[in-house]
Design a protein around this motif. Structure first.
Motif, PDB file in Angstrom:
ATOM      1  N   ILE A 117       5.171  40.715   8.661  1.00  0.00           N
ATOM      2  CA  ILE A 117       5.806  41.210   9.877  1.00  0.00           C
ATOM      3  C   ILE A 117       5.007  42.426  10.329  1.00  0.00           C
ATOM      4  O   ILE A 117       4.600  43.267   9.515  1.00  0.00           O
ATOM      5  CB  ILE A 117       7.273  41.608   9.612  1.00  0.00           C
ATOM      6  CG1 ILE A 117       8.075  40.387   9.136  1.00  0.00           C
ATOM      7  CG2 ILE A 117       7.909  42.183  10.882  1.00  0.00           C
ATOM      8  CD1 ILE A 117       9.472  40.716   8.689  1.00  0.00           C
ATOM      9  N   GLY A 118       4.737  42.521  11.605  1.00  0.00           N
ATOM     10  CA  GLY A 118       3.960  43.659  12.051  1.00  0.00           C
ATOM     11  C   GLY A 118       3.885  43.761  13.570  1.00  0.00           C
ATOM     12  O   GLY A 118       4.531  43.005  14.296  1.00  0.00           O
ATOM     13  N   GLN A 143       4.778  31.035  13.403  1.00  0.00           N
ATOM     14  CA  GLN A 143       4.557  32.358  13.987  1.00  0.00           C
ATOM     15  C   GLN A 143       5.477  32.573  15.167  1.00  0.00           C
ATOM     16  O   GLN A 143       5.641  31.708  16.022  1.00  0.00           O
ATOM     17  CB  GLN A 143       3.101  32.482  14.443  1.00  0.00           C
ATOM     18  CG  GLN A 143       2.757  33.896  14.889  1.00  0.00           C
ATOM     19  CD  GLN A 143       1.291  34.054  15.216  1.00  0.00           C
ATOM     20  OE1 GLN A 143       0.468  33.186  14.898  1.00  0.00           O
ATOM     21  NE2 GLN A 143       0.940  35.138  15.864  1.00  0.00           N
ATOM     22  N   HIS A 144       6.151  33.745  15.182  1.00  0.00           N
ATOM     23  CA  HIS A 144       7.004  34.100  16.322  1.00  0.00           C
ATOM     24  C   HIS A 144       6.578  35.468  16.777  1.00  0.00           C
ATOM     25  O   HIS A 144       6.161  36.283  15.974  1.00  0.00           O
ATOM     26  CB  HIS A 144       8.475  34.209  15.923  1.00  0.00           C
ATOM     27  CG  HIS A 144       8.999  32.962  15.291  1.00  0.00           C
ATOM     28  ND1 HIS A 144       9.253  31.826  16.015  1.00  0.00           N
ATOM     29  CD2 HIS A 144       9.335  32.682  14.007  1.00  0.00           C
ATOM     30  CE1 HIS A 144       9.708  30.890  15.186  1.00  0.00           C
ATOM     31  NE2 HIS A 144       9.754  31.393  13.953  1.00  0.00           N
ATOM     32  N   SER A 145       6.731  35.709  18.064  1.00  0.00           N
ATOM     33  CA  SER A 145       6.405  37.039  18.567  1.00  0.00           C
ATOM     34  C   SER A 145       7.497  37.455  19.536  1.00  0.00           C
ATOM     35  O   SER A 145       7.998  36.650  20.311  1.00  0.00           O
ATOM     36  CB  SER A 145       5.035  36.997  19.261  1.00  0.00           C
ATOM     37  OG  SER A 145       4.612  38.310  19.477  1.00  0.00           O
ATOM     38  N   ASN A 146       7.829  38.739  19.451  1.00  0.00           N
ATOM     39  CA  ASN A 146       8.909  39.219  20.300  1.00  0.00           C
ATOM     40  C   ASN A 146       8.661  40.692  20.611  1.00  0.00           C
ATOM     41  O   ASN A 146       8.684  41.523  19.721  1.00  0.00           O
ATOM     42  CB  ASN A 146      10.244  39.053  19.556  1.00  0.00           C
ATOM     43  CG  ASN A 146      11.418  39.185  20.502  1.00  0.00           C
ATOM     44  OD1 ASN A 146      11.234  39.383  21.707  1.00  0.00           O
ATOM     45  ND2 ASN A 146      12.606  39.094  19.938  1.00  0.00           N
ATOM     46  N   HIS A 147       8.434  41.013  21.858  1.00  0.00           N
ATOM     47  CA  HIS A 147       8.150  42.390  22.278  1.00  0.00           C
ATOM     48  C   HIS A 147       7.076  43.022  21.416  1.00  0.00           C
ATOM     49  O   HIS A 147       7.223  44.142  20.944  1.00  0.00           O
ATOM     50  CB  HIS A 147       9.421  43.258  22.233  1.00  0.00           C
ATOM     51  CG  HIS A 147      10.508  42.737  23.116  1.00  0.00           C
ATOM     52  ND1 HIS A 147      10.369  42.652  24.483  1.00  0.00           N
ATOM     53  CD2 HIS A 147      11.721  42.227  22.826  1.00  0.00           C
ATOM     54  CE1 HIS A 147      11.459  42.135  25.001  1.00  0.00           C
ATOM     55  NE2 HIS A 147      12.314  41.856  24.009  1.00  0.00           N
ATOM     56  N   PHE A 156       5.532  40.720  15.580  1.00  0.00           N
ATOM     57  CA  PHE A 156       5.360  39.326  15.181  1.00  0.00           C
ATOM     58  C   PHE A 156       5.890  39.105  13.768  1.00  0.00           C
ATOM     59  O   PHE A 156       6.048  40.022  12.973  1.00  0.00           O
ATOM     60  CB  PHE A 156       3.878  38.918  15.263  1.00  0.00           C
ATOM     61  CG  PHE A 156       3.043  39.543  14.186  1.00  0.00           C
ATOM     62  CD1 PHE A 156       2.910  38.874  12.952  1.00  0.00           C
ATOM     63  CD2 PHE A 156       2.409  40.762  14.375  1.00  0.00           C
ATOM     64  CE1 PHE A 156       2.138  39.458  11.962  1.00  0.00           C
ATOM     65  CE2 PHE A 156       1.666  41.333  13.363  1.00  0.00           C
ATOM     66  CZ  PHE A 156       1.522  40.685  12.154  1.00  0.00           C
ATOM     67  N   ARG A 157       6.153  37.829  13.474  1.00  0.00           N
ATOM     68  CA  ARG A 157       6.631  37.416  12.148  1.00  0.00           C
ATOM     69  C   ARG A 157       5.919  36.099  11.879  1.00  0.00           C
ATOM     70  O   ARG A 157       6.023  35.168  12.689  1.00  0.00           O
ATOM     71  CB  ARG A 157       8.130  37.237  12.211  1.00  0.00           C
ATOM     72  CG  ARG A 157       8.763  36.738  10.943  1.00  0.00           C
ATOM     73  CD  ARG A 157      10.196  36.321  11.259  1.00  0.00           C
ATOM     74  NE  ARG A 157      10.993  37.461  11.691  1.00  0.00           N
ATOM     75  CZ  ARG A 157      11.858  38.099  10.895  1.00  0.00           C
ATOM     76  NH1 ARG A 157      12.060  37.682   9.683  1.00  0.00           N
ATOM     77  NH2 ARG A 157      12.533  39.116  11.343  1.00  0.00           N
ATOM     78  N   ALA A 158       5.198  36.045  10.773  1.00  0.00           N
ATOM     79  CA  ALA A 158       4.395  34.853  10.548  1.00  0.00           C
ATOM     80  C   ALA A 158       4.420  34.448   9.086  1.00  0.00           C
ATOM     81  O   ALA A 158       4.552  35.283   8.198  1.00  0.00           O
ATOM     82  CB  ALA A 158       2.947  35.101  10.975  1.00  0.00           C
TER      83      ALA A 158
END
Lengths: 444, 303
Positions: free
Chosen positions: B230-231, B247-251, B254-256
């Motif tokens: 997460i970063g 992989q997800h990204s939000n504002h 990210f979380r991968a």
């Protein structure tokens, strides 16, 4: 062995400490005492005399009807029945006896009027008096002297004597039957009361779910036998306490109230028969009752008590063990008490039959084939044999019956332990006989 | 050394097989999880170990000896279906059960005192079981199970019915008993509940053993070298050493899930990431026993 002993102790102590056990144990002798005291007490207070007005239109009985201690006769001065009735209404006398003009050969039309229902006793006594008087008059008419006749009458009481190898003994059929029946009744009730306790105990362990904890420490057979033996101990304790307490209470009551033992039903029946035979009997009633009493106590003391008691304990325990293990098996096979009915039925049937038979067929013919077979077959022998023993049973038959009873309870215990070991871990399944018979041969 | 060796145990009932040739070892001094869904055969196996029933075939060795009745007093068993004599007092009940396990009255009394002090339940001793709350009854039952200091303690679904506080108390007791040298077998269908406690496990499904061994080894075998990162920043993995599974990204956060390929180490991945993004969290994704179980069961059926 140590574990089974622990189980026996627990089963015994938890039950003996229960309030219900203590109450039952102490209440029963008190009830027994009450049964003794209350009739005796009632007899003393209800000793009121009966007063009977007599309107004798026949003139045959004038002066002849004599007042007795508790039955007073008041002759009514001549007058019409209506007048007498009205006079009676104003009194609180027991009854009004109306004797119309009579034909001695055909005495009819005698009536007893009363406000309440008269007791049978008063009726019988009046009838007796009249009959006797009419008989006397008839004797006179045919020229026979009453006193002469009385001298000619014979009165016999037979003493029954048992001829056996051990010598002659006075016996009394009533006492003999009574002793057996008492033993049989006690065994019957104990098998039921304590058998059901075994069943309840097993169901309790099952529903409490403690059974799996238990049998991870002890064998199912140990658990079952421990319970059966423990409860047997409770039964024996209760029985012994009843005997001891009853003796104390009854003795105490007798000393305190100074009452003679109330006549047993047997004595009352005999007294009743004697009463029916007429006046002479009444005259000798006192002495005859005394002789009956001595005969009974003689017969009681002549019963073979060690044998009777020994057999009682044997059949008590044997019958209990035989049925107790089956009750235990039922408890293991079901989940709750309402499911026990279908399995209880075949167990209670032989018990109830032997109980009914014991005071009908067996008591009438204690050496007959029914009595013989029922006292040999283990399922009925504990009750039926107890009835037969006071009448004398050949040693060989007794040994056969006892041997079969021992085999019988080994057999039922085997069946029960097989059902038990499967049943106690079986939950939520409705069990039928087919299923149950499969359990016998399961390898666990 | 194994305290219990289960060797080819088979148990059949009238119309189903409860255990089919099950074999595994339970090392001494460990906490052993006997895991599997309901109806897998766990309780049947336990009942054979505790000698409530016998196996149709196969053998069980306890401390190297064939299982025999005298071993019973060296075992403590807490069945799934728990119960006590409702009308008995707590003290009497404990004394009774301990004596049935072979303790003398004096020993049992001394042990009870010890446990009463530990659980701070002195005031219960003269209460009837039926007057206790369910949680208290469970504690009493647990005491009864371990009172005779068995070297093998078998707990069937031990935490069902315990509130979290008491469950933790029991967990601590179990760890303490293990540290004192006892071996504990946990049997449960809730695999996640014992994962952190168990040193070794055996998985049973449909009367067969699926898998057994030390938890760490099993997890190592089934781990997929996948890490969750997460970063902050734009994550673009182009290296052939790593594979992005998810992989997800939000504002900008990210979380991968990233898997290492052929011999790459976690540190390689971390180094690679640090140059490109701001790393907040880096955790290895270890499969849970539950995941392993499901995978293993699927494998068995597809194979």
């Amino acid at each position: 062995m140590h574990k089974i002993w622990l189980i026996i102790q627990r089963e015994y102590l938890t039950r003996v400490r229960k309030k219900s056990f203590i109450i039952m144990t102490f209440l029963t002798p008190l009830l027994l005492a009450a049964f003794m005291v209350i009739p005796a007490w009632l007899a003393t207070i209800s000793d009121s005399e009966d007063v009977v007005m007599v309107l004798d239109e026949s003139g045959l009985f004038a002066d002849k009807l004599e007042s007795k201690e508790d039955l007073k006769i008041i002759p009514v001065a001549a007058g019409s029945l209506e007048q007498a009735k009205m006079a009676y209404q104003e009194t609180d006398y027991t009854a009004l006896l109306h004797i119309p003009k009579l034909d001695l050969d055909k005495p009819e039309g005698i009536r007893l009027y009363s406000k309440k229902n008269t007791s049978l006793q008063v009726k019988f006594r009046l009838e007796n008096m009249l009959e006797k008087e009419i008989e006397s008059q008839r004797f006179m008419a045919s020229g026979i002297d009453r006193d002469m006749l009385n001298k000619m009458k014979a009165n016999i009481t037979m003493t029954t004597v048992n001829l056996s190898e051990s010598g002659e003994r006075d016996s009394n059929v009533w006492v003999t039957s009574g002793a057996g029946i008492v033993g049989a009744v006690i065994i019957y009730f104990f098998i039921f009361l304590y058998g059901v306790q075994i069943m309840r105990g097993v169901i309790e362990e099952k529903t409490n779910r403690i059974v799996e904890v238990m049998i991870s420490s002890v064998k199912p057979f140990q658990l079952m036998m421990g319970k059966i033996v423990g409860i047997a101990g409770v039964g024996l304790t209760q029985f012994l306490l009843w005997v001891v307490l009853s003796t104390i209470v009854v003795g105490g009551v007798q000393a305190a109230f100074d009452i003679k033992p109330t006549p047993t039903p047997i004595e009352q029946m005999q007294a009743g028969r004697e009463l029916a035979t007429g006046e002479e009997a009444a005259q000798t009633e006192e002495s005859s009752q005394a002789s009956t009493f001595s005969e009974v106590s003689n017969a009681i003391s002549n019963l073979n008590f060690p044998l009777l008691l020994g057999c009682f304990l044997f059949y008590f325990l044997g019958g209990y063990l035989l049925y107790g293990s089956l009750f235990g098996a039922i408890g293991a096979a079901v989940d709750n008490e309402t499911d026990t009915q279908q399995f209880m039925f075949p167990i209670t049937i032989p018990l109830i039959i032997s109980f009914i038979m014991s005071y009908t067929v067996v008591i009438q013919n204690p050496d007959g084939p029914v009595a013989f077979w029922m006292s040999i077959i283990p399922f009925t022998s504990p009750i039926v044999m107890m009835v037969r023993i006071p009448f004398g049973v050949p040693v060989s038959e007794l040994l056969l019956s006892m041997g079969l009873l021992i085999l019988g309870f080994i057999f039922t215990t085997w069946i029960a332990s097989r059902i038990y070991r499967v049943g106690i871990l079986m939950y939520g399944k409705k069990i039928n006989y087919k299923e149950l018979s499969k359990w016998l041969f399961y390898r666990v | 050394m194994s305290i219990l060796k289960i060797d080819g145990v088979t148990k059949r009932y009238a119309n189903h097989t409860a255990l089919d040739n099950v074999s595994f070892d339970i090392p001494a001094g460990c906490i052993f999880g006997l895991l599997g869904p309901n109806g897998a055969g766990k309780t049947s196996l336990i009942r054979i170990i505790t000698q409530i029933t016998g196996a149709d075939s196969g053998e069980i060795y306890f401390k190297g000896e064939k299982l025999r009745p005298s071993h019973i007093k060296d075992m403590g068993y807490l069945p799934e279906e728990r119960g006590l004599y409702k009308k008995m007092k707590v003290g009497e009940q404990l004394l009774y059960l301990a004596q049935l396990k072979g303790l003398t009255k004096e020993e049992a009394t001394a042990r009870i005192k010890e446990w009463v002090a530990r659980f701070e339940i002195k005031e219960w001793m003269n209460k009837h079981i039926e007057d206790l709350s369910k949680g208290m009854q469970q504690k009493v039952q647990f005491m009864a199970t371990v009172m005779h200091q068995p070297s093998l303690i078998i707990l069937d679904e031990p935490f069902s019915g315990f509130d979290p506080i008491n469950a933790n108390l029991i967990k601590d007791e179990i760890l303490r008993l293990r540290d004192n040298g006892a071996t504990i077998i946990f049997s449960t269908h809730r695999m996640e509940s014992v994962e952190e406690l168990c040193d070794n496990i055996a998985l049973i499904n449909r009367s067969r053993k699926v898998l057994d061994g030390p938890v760490r080894e099993i997890k190592d075998t089934y781990k997929t070298d996948t890490y969750q990162v997460i970063g902050n920043g734009q994550l673009m993995v182009t290296s052939p050493d790593f594979e992005v599974l998810e992989q997800h990204s939000n504002h900008g956060v990210f979380r991968a899930s990233i898997r290492l390929l052929d011999g790459a180490s976690p540190n390689d991945l971390l180094r690679y990431l640090i140059q490109r993004v701001e790393v907040h969290s880096f955790i290895e994704l270890v499969p849970s026993i539950n995941d392993i179980f499901i995978r293993k069961v699927k494998e068995t059926y597809h194979a």
